[in-house]
Structures are given as C-alpha cells and as structure tokens.
Design a protein around this motif. Structure first.
Motif, mmCIF file in Angstrom:
data_model
loop_
_atom_site.group_PDB
_atom_site.id
_atom_site.type_symbol
_atom_site.label_atom_id
_atom_site.label_comp_id
_atom_site.label_asym_id
_atom_site.label_seq_id
_atom_site.Cartn_x
_atom_site.Cartn_y
_atom_site.Cartn_z
ATOM 1 N N ILE A 61 2.194 9.462 10.010
ATOM 2 C CA ILE A 61 2.993 9.198 8.928
ATOM 3 C C ILE A 61 2.843 10.260 7.625
ATOM 4 N N VAL A 62 1.695 10.561 7.193
ATOM 5 C CA VAL A 62 1.236 11.550 6.268
ATOM 6 C C VAL A 62 1.587 12.929 6.970
ATOM 7 N N ALA A 63 1.102 13.080 8.081
ATOM 8 C CA ALA A 63 1.289 14.687 8.725
ATOM 9 C C ALA A 63 3.045 14.538 8.742
ATOM 10 N N LEU A 134 3.770 14.492 -1.962
ATOM 11 C CA LEU A 134 3.063 13.650 -0.647
ATOM 12 C C LEU A 134 1.973 12.557 -0.936
ATOM 13 N N VAL A 135 1.122 12.567 -1.938
ATOM 14 C CA VAL A 135 0.078 11.466 -2.286
ATOM 15 C C VAL A 135 1.161 10.228 -2.557
ATOM 16 N N GLY A 136 1.924 10.379 -3.355
ATOM 17 C CA GLY A 136 2.827 9.446 -3.641
ATOM 18 C C GLY A 136 3.638 8.707 -2.600
ATOM 19 N N VAL A 140 2.770 5.010 -1.355
ATOM 20 C CA VAL A 140 3.801 3.982 -1.235
ATOM 21 C C VAL A 140 4.219 3.346 0.187
ATOM 22 N N LEU A 141 4.241 4.301 1.026
ATOM 23 C CA LEU A 141 4.831 3.779 2.363
ATOM 24 C C LEU A 141 3.451 3.001 3.031
ATOM 25 N N ILE A 142 2.464 3.511 2.999
ATOM 26 C CA ILE A 142 1.303 3.034 3.646
ATOM 27 C C ILE A 142 0.662 1.779 3.188
ATOM 28 N N LEU A 143 0.852 1.742 1.605
ATOM 29 C CA LEU A 143 0.346 0.641 1.226
ATOM 30 C C LEU A 143 1.354 -0.651 1.199
ATOM 31 N N GLY A 144 2.746 -0.395 1.295
ATOM 32 C CA GLY A 144 3.956 -1.053 1.466
ATOM 33 C C GLY A 144 3.560 -1.673 2.693
ATOM 34 N N HIS A 145 3.590 -1.009 3.720
ATOM 35 C CA HIS A 145 3.340 -1.475 5.290
ATOM 36 C C HIS A 145 2.252 -2.444 5.301
ATOM 37 N N ALA A 146 1.204 -2.096 4.983
ATOM 38 C CA ALA A 146 -0.375 -2.520 5.073
ATOM 39 C C ALA A 146 -0.043 -3.877 4.415
#
Length: 164
Positions: A61-63, A134-136, A140-146
């Motif tokens: 996702i980050v890539a 990119l960090v934000g 949001v996506l990773i912490l939201g999903h996790a």
C-alpha cells in the motif's frame, strides 16, 4: 558482472522476505472480520497484531501510494529524473576534463551546475509536502484497516507457541 549478481541476490532475498508476507486479497479484504473495537485496549491489540500479520500488504500500500504521489506531481518526477539522470550521465561521461573554447569543464563544475539547477527545481516541486501526504495517507489507511479488522483465530495460538 559482480554487481549484477548482487542485484539478483538482493531481489531474491526481497522476494523471499517481503513478498512471502503478502496475504491474499480475500483475506485482506475479508468483510466478515470487520468490526468496531470495543475499547482502546482492543484497538491497540488489533493494531499490534494486524501490522505484523499484514506487513507485506501494508508495504505494498505504501509503495502504491508513493508511485501515485510521484505520478500526480510531475514536477517532482521531472526534478528527481533530472538529478538522478544528471548524476548517472556525469559519472559515465564526465570523468575526463573537456576543453570547450577557452574553458575547461571538469567533473566538479558539472556537479556544481547540476546542483545549481536541480536543487531549486527539487525544492520548488515540494518534496516535503509529498512526503507528509504519503505518511498521512498511508497512516490513515493502515491504522484504519488494522483497527477494524478482527485478528484471525490463529492469533489466539501465538502465545501458546512461544510458551512451548
């Protein structure tokens, strides 16, 4: 030849470590496991478990977000291409001094010219804004999903394996 072998070994180790950690899309997007955490402790434990379990997917996702950020900021892409291409061209073709009229063009003067043009161009392209976006966005996506994904049944047995 030795550099090609090193690149090949690096790609092989990347494939073995990171790409083997990729979970299937059906597991990553399993809508049956989505629920709201009851409290902050449960949310924290979900984040802790899911960031380890889905680390390969989150890296992807980050890539993908980084590629999107570069493609939507053409000036940043152009300035990075100018600087990287300039370094490559100077290293390949600019090793020997070149006589142009009465002036001698050295490798040092070529690097100076590259920096004088490339650094202001790079700063104008706002790389810090792109980096913080990119960090934000990835946070949001990773912490939201996790947070909303319930850990699988295998998470119950992680402590049992450590104790044995």
């Amino acid at each position: 030849m030795e550099a090609l072998i090193r690149v090949s070994d690096t790609l092989k180790s990347f494939r073995e470590t990171r790409l083997s950690a990729l979970r299937s899309p059906t597991e990553f997007f399993d809508h049956h496991r989505i629920s709201r955490p009851a409290d902050l402790n449960q949310a924290t434990s979900r984040i802790s478990y899911n960031t380890r379990y889905f680390s390969g997917n989150y890296g992807l996702i980050v890539a993908l977000l980084a590629v999107y950020a570069l493609l939507t900021n053409p000036l940043l892409l152009l300035s990075l291409g100018f600087l990287i291409g300039g370094f490559a061209a100077i290293n390949k073709f600019g090793a020997d001094p070149l006589q142009v009229g009465e002036h001698v063009v050295t490798q040092k003067s070529l690097y100076t010219g590259l920096f004088v043009i490339g650094i202001p161009l790079l700063l104008y392209a706002s790389p810090l804004g792109t980096f913080f976006w990119l960090v934000g966005a990835s946070s949001v996506l990773i912490l939201g999903h996790a947070t909303i994904m319930e850990p699988g049944i295998e998470s119950e047995y992680t402590g049992v394996q450590d104790a044995v």
